[in-house]
Design a protein around this motif. Structure first.
Motif, PDB file in Angstrom:
ATOM      1  N   LEU A   1       0.842  -1.208   0.000  1.00 24.84           N
ATOM      2  CA  LEU A   1       0.000   0.000   0.000  1.00 24.84           C
ATOM      3  C   LEU A   1       0.872   1.251   0.000  1.00 24.84           C
ATOM      4  O   LEU A   1       0.630   2.198  -0.760  1.00 24.84           O
ATOM      5  N   ALA A   2       1.938   1.243   0.824  1.00 23.29           N
ATOM      6  CA  ALA A   2       2.849   2.394   0.882  1.00 23.29           C
ATOM      7  C   ALA A   2       3.453   2.644  -0.497  1.00 23.29           C
ATOM      8  O   ALA A   2       3.624   3.791  -0.919  1.00 23.29           O
ATOM      9  N   HIS A   3       3.739   1.557  -1.213  1.00 22.18           N
ATOM     10  CA  HIS A   3       4.287   1.684  -2.571  1.00 22.18           C
ATOM     11  C   HIS A   3       3.255   2.337  -3.496  1.00 22.18           C
ATOM     12  O   HIS A   3       3.563   3.293  -4.213  1.00 22.18           O
ATOM     13  N   LEU A   4       2.016   1.854  -3.434  1.00 21.53           N
ATOM     14  CA  LEU A   4       0.957   2.419  -4.291  1.00 21.53           C
ATOM     15  C   LEU A   4       0.714   3.887  -3.953  1.00 21.53           C
ATOM     16  O   LEU A   4       0.364   4.688  -4.808  1.00 21.53           O
ATOM     17  N   GLN A   5       0.929   4.236  -2.684  1.00 17.36           N
ATOM     18  CA  GLN A   5       0.703   5.622  -2.252  1.00 17.36           C
ATOM     19  C   GLN A   5       1.941   6.498  -2.466  1.00 17.36           C
ATOM     20  O   GLN A   5       1.946   7.680  -2.122  1.00 17.36           O
ATOM     21  N   GLY A   6       3.021   5.889  -3.007  1.00 13.64           N
ATOM     22  CA  GLY A   6       4.226   6.662  -3.296  1.00 13.64           C
ATOM     23  C   GLY A   6       5.042   7.013  -2.061  1.00 13.64           C
ATOM     24  O   GLY A   6       5.922   7.872  -2.111  1.00 13.64           O
ATOM     25  N   ARG A   7       4.770   6.333  -0.938  1.00 15.39           N
ATOM     26  CA  ARG A   7       5.534   6.629   0.279  1.00 15.39           C
ATOM     27  C   ARG A   7       6.841   5.848   0.322  1.00 15.39           C
ATOM     28  O   ARG A   7       7.709   6.105   1.153  1.00 15.39           O
ATOM     29  N   VAL A   8       6.961   4.880  -0.579  1.00 17.98           N
ATOM     30  CA  VAL A   8       8.183   4.095  -0.671  1.00 17.98           C
ATOM     31  C   VAL A   8       8.263   3.531  -2.085  1.00 17.98           C
ATOM     32  O   VAL A   8       7.232   3.385  -2.755  1.00 17.98           O
ATOM     33  N   VAL A   9       9.482   3.285  -2.552  1.00 20.06           N
ATOM     34  CA  VAL A   9       9.644   2.609  -3.840  1.00 20.06           C
ATOM     35  C   VAL A   9      10.279   1.252  -3.563  1.00 20.06           C
ATOM     36  O   VAL A   9      11.403   1.173  -3.077  1.00 20.06           O
ATOM     37  N   LEU A  10       9.509   0.185  -3.821  1.00 19.77           N
ATOM     38  CA  LEU A  10       9.989  -1.163  -3.522  1.00 19.77           C
ATOM     39  C   LEU A  10      10.735  -1.738  -4.711  1.00 19.77           C
ATOM     40  O   LEU A  10      10.336  -1.516  -5.858  1.00 19.77           O
ATOM     41  N   PRO A  11      11.810  -2.496  -4.437  1.00 18.95           N
ATOM     42  CA  PRO A  11      12.481  -3.210  -5.532  1.00 18.95           C
ATOM     43  C   PRO A  11      11.519  -4.220  -6.165  1.00 18.95           C
ATOM     44  O   PRO A  11      10.627  -4.738  -5.491  1.00 18.95           O
ATOM     45  N   GLU A  12      11.718  -4.486  -7.452  1.00 17.21           N
ATOM     46  CA  GLU A  12      10.787  -5.286  -8.242  1.00 17.21           C
ATOM     47  C   GLU A  12      10.312  -6.572  -7.545  1.00 17.21           C
ATOM     48  O   GLU A  12       9.116  -6.819  -7.415  1.00 17.21           O
ATOM     49  N   ASP A  13      11.254  -7.392  -7.047  1.00 20.27           N
ATOM     50  CA  ASP A  13      10.869  -8.692  -6.471  1.00 20.27           C
ATOM     51  C   ASP A  13       9.993  -8.502  -5.230  1.00 20.27           C
ATOM     52  O   ASP A  13       8.950  -9.122  -5.087  1.00 20.27           O
ATOM     53  N   THR A  14      10.404  -7.577  -4.355  1.00 24.71           N
ATOM     54  CA  THR A  14       9.635  -7.302  -3.149  1.00 24.71           C
ATOM     55  C   THR A  14       8.257  -6.750  -3.509  1.00 24.71           C
ATOM     56  O   THR A  14       7.243  -7.127  -2.939  1.00 24.71           O
ATOM     57  N   ARG A  15       8.243  -5.857  -4.512  1.00 26.57           N
ATOM     58  CA  ARG A  15       7.001  -5.181  -4.889  1.00 26.57           C
ATOM     59  C   ARG A  15       5.912  -6.178  -5.265  1.00 26.57           C
ATOM     60  O   ARG A  15       4.794  -6.130  -4.748  1.00 26.57           O
ATOM     61  N   SER A  16       6.244  -7.137  -6.121  1.00 26.28           N
ATOM     62  CA  SER A  16       5.200  -8.057  -6.590  1.00 26.28           C
ATOM     63  C   SER A  16       4.659  -8.889  -5.427  1.00 26.28           C
ATOM     64  O   SER A  16       3.443  -9.100  -5.311  1.00 26.28           O
ATOM     65  N   ALA A  17       5.549  -9.303  -4.518  1.00 24.53           N
ATOM     66  CA  ALA A  17       5.096 -10.093  -3.364  1.00 24.53           C
ATOM     67  C   ALA A  17       4.209  -9.246  -2.451  1.00 24.53           C
ATOM     68  O   ALA A  17       3.179  -9.709  -1.939  1.00 24.53           O
ATOM     69  N   CYS A  18       4.597  -7.973  -2.279  1.00 25.61           N
ATOM     70  CA  CYS A  18       3.823  -7.089  -1.389  1.00 25.61           C
ATOM     71  C   CYS A  18       2.462  -6.749  -1.990  1.00 25.61           C
ATOM     72  O   CYS A  18       1.451  -6.721  -1.283  1.00 25.61           O
ATOM     73  N   LEU A  19       2.421  -6.515  -3.298  1.00 24.31           N
ATOM     74  CA  LEU A  19       1.138  -6.194  -3.940  1.00 24.31           C
ATOM     75  C   LEU A  19       0.224  -7.414  -3.940  1.00 24.31           C
ATOM     76  O   LEU A  19      -0.986  -7.296  -3.752  1.00 24.31           O
ATOM     77  N   ALA A  20       0.827  -8.605  -4.085  1.00 24.95           N
ATOM     78  CA  ALA A  20       0.022  -9.838  -4.022  1.00 24.95           C
ATOM     79  C   ALA A  20      -0.584  -9.973  -2.622  1.00 24.95           C
ATOM     80  O   ALA A  20      -1.753 -10.326  -2.469  1.00 24.95           O
TER      81      ALA A  20
END
Lengths: 315, 315
Positions: free
Chosen positions: A163-182
């Motif tokens: 959620l923080a990534h979607l809100q632009g409060r953090v930029v997650l590295p690609e691998d972490t991002r997909s797991a977090c969004l899932a």
């Protein structure tokens, strides 16, 4: 399309496990001998629990998932659900995808939709979920004992980081991002785990408001305290993420829907066997103590203080 | 006030009829031997089902009443409810009055609040109601038989006339007005009637969408038709009210929450005895016939046609 056509087309499925399903003033259900009914309700509101443009298939999944998670935390076997929908309009494409996402997860867990209500209004989704649990076997928040290990399933803070990534409060590295969004969009309710813990765990809760808030409920109901080792909590890699935000997400991020449970040290072997059987990581992150309050220690033994202990809709 | 304080203060009551009530991930309920669980859900949305400035005590009453009415239509004995609230803000005065209205009616019917959810969002109230009915005794929509009498409780169109008055579409005389506004704001779910009809009626439904729409559900589920005498329908006096509007309210006005049921002519005496025992007027307004469709006749035998047969949220 009328309200009745809408219900017939998208929400009326056979319910062989019910005496009577959708289509009358109430559904009729028989509870097996020796079983108790476990019932819970959760409401999802657009703008509060999900972004208005959320993919309707994923929203259908999540609407049921957060409810299934409550039954998982009781060790109950999910059987039936009702769904009350408030919709701005009867958008057939949206309804088709939403109901597909809802029923896909329902089928996975053998849940039958047996009733509901549809009305015009702000987008708002309310499920009541019902399951069965052998009488006296349900996992309660109040059963923790001093000396118990504290366990969690999966990895914590993933949904909050997504959620923080979607809100632009953090930029997650690609691998972490997909797991977090899932984790954020497709939470997996730990139903099989809850059922497997019926005769093993002393207390359990699902992590919907954040670890400290939800563990706090167990501590309050059990009138005990806890000490947790931050390093022992399974989580995403924190590289390149602001440490305060990262700890906030791991300790207080909501929406994970993993289980937190307590059990005596003698049961460690059985719990590890359950983890293997379900292929679900289970980690021992601390222990229950008689002294009330919850202490979180960093790797160097220092205490980690966080400002917000969890999500509260009215704070 | 936090979400948890709010729940504790306004919505946590002892639930001796439940194994476990409010305060865990799910409530735990035991269904008595030989009984089936009847479960139904209704959602009330501000601006759709009630005016935003509706008295919160009356709204608390109505939120539970419309759900109790569904169990009444099944002949079920109400036992438990869950309540999911979406609230724009935690207004203590509003919550105090809303919960007082909700629990006043709950106490009248022996209903225990065993769970719920509170969240921030547009004002939106969702109840799941649960009751018990002896296995096989529930009143279904599908049981009507050709030749059955059609009965209704109370007076129809009252709530719709009350709403029309509030909307300035009609000016009701003082005596009618108070009765109609009471019907609109404080509907009385016909729980005792439903239970008394378990072994008498063939089919039943509550009149929430309007007589023709709800009777239409019985006819559709039973694959039969009906003929109704408008003059036989108990209603407010129509003096000084536009005839089209008046007939519309009586035949298609929603929100009455009276019961419409069918029974064979041999049971008339028993039904009149029930009416006397419950001090609730029950009127025979027509009969079920094999020919499908629903015909409404005026006193002179002519057919009454109405444009809208009932309330539909998406038409």
């Amino acid at each position: 399309m009328s309200e009745f056509d809408l219900i017939k087309r998208y929400f009326t499925r056979p319910a062989p496990g019910a005496t009577l399903g959708v289509g009358d003033d109430a559904a009729l259900l028989r509870i097996a001998d020796g079983m108790e009914l476990a019932v819970s309700t959760d409401i999802l509101v657009s703008g509060t629990h999900f972004l208005p443009d959320t993919d309707p298939f994923l929203l259908g999944h999540k609407t049921l998932a957060v409810n299934l998670s409550d039954l998982a935390a009781m060790g109950a076997d999910p059987r039936w659900a009702t769904l009350a929908l408030s919709l701005p309009k009867a958008d057939e494409d949206w309804l088709q995808q939403f109901s597909a996402g809802f029923f896909a997860l329902a089928d996975e867990h053998g849940v039958e939709l047996v009733g509901g209500d549809t009305t015009r209004g702000p987008l708002n989704l309310c499920v009541a979920i019902m399951g069965e649990v052998p009488a006296g076997k349900a996992l309660r928040r109040s059963g923790a004992r001093a000396g118990d290990d504290i366990w969690v399933s999966g990895r914590l803070g993933m949904a909050a980081l997504g959620l923080a990534h979607l809100q632009g409060r953090v930029v997650l590295p690609e691998d972490t991002r997909s797991a977090c969004l899932a984790a954020l969009h497709r939470p997996q309710p730990r139903v099989a785990l809850g059922m497997a813990l019926r005769d093993i765990a002393h207390a359990a809760i699902d992590i919907s408001d954040g670890l400290l808030a939800d563990l706090g409920h167990i501590l309050e109901c059990s009138q005990l305290g806890a000490e947790i080792q931050f390093e022992l909590i399974p989580k995403a890699g924190g590289e390149g993420i602001d440490e305060v935000l990262f700890r906030q997400c791991v300790l207080a991020g909501g929406d994970d829907y993993e289980l937190c449970f307590t059990a005596s040290a003698e049961r460690r072997g059985e719990i590890e066997a359950v983890a293997g059987k379900l292929q679900l990581p289970l980690a021992r992150i601390g222990s229950i103590c008689a002294k009330q309050g919850c202490m979180v220690r960093a790797g160097d033994g220092s205490e980690i203080k966080i400002t917000e202990s969890g999500y509260d809709h009215f704070k």
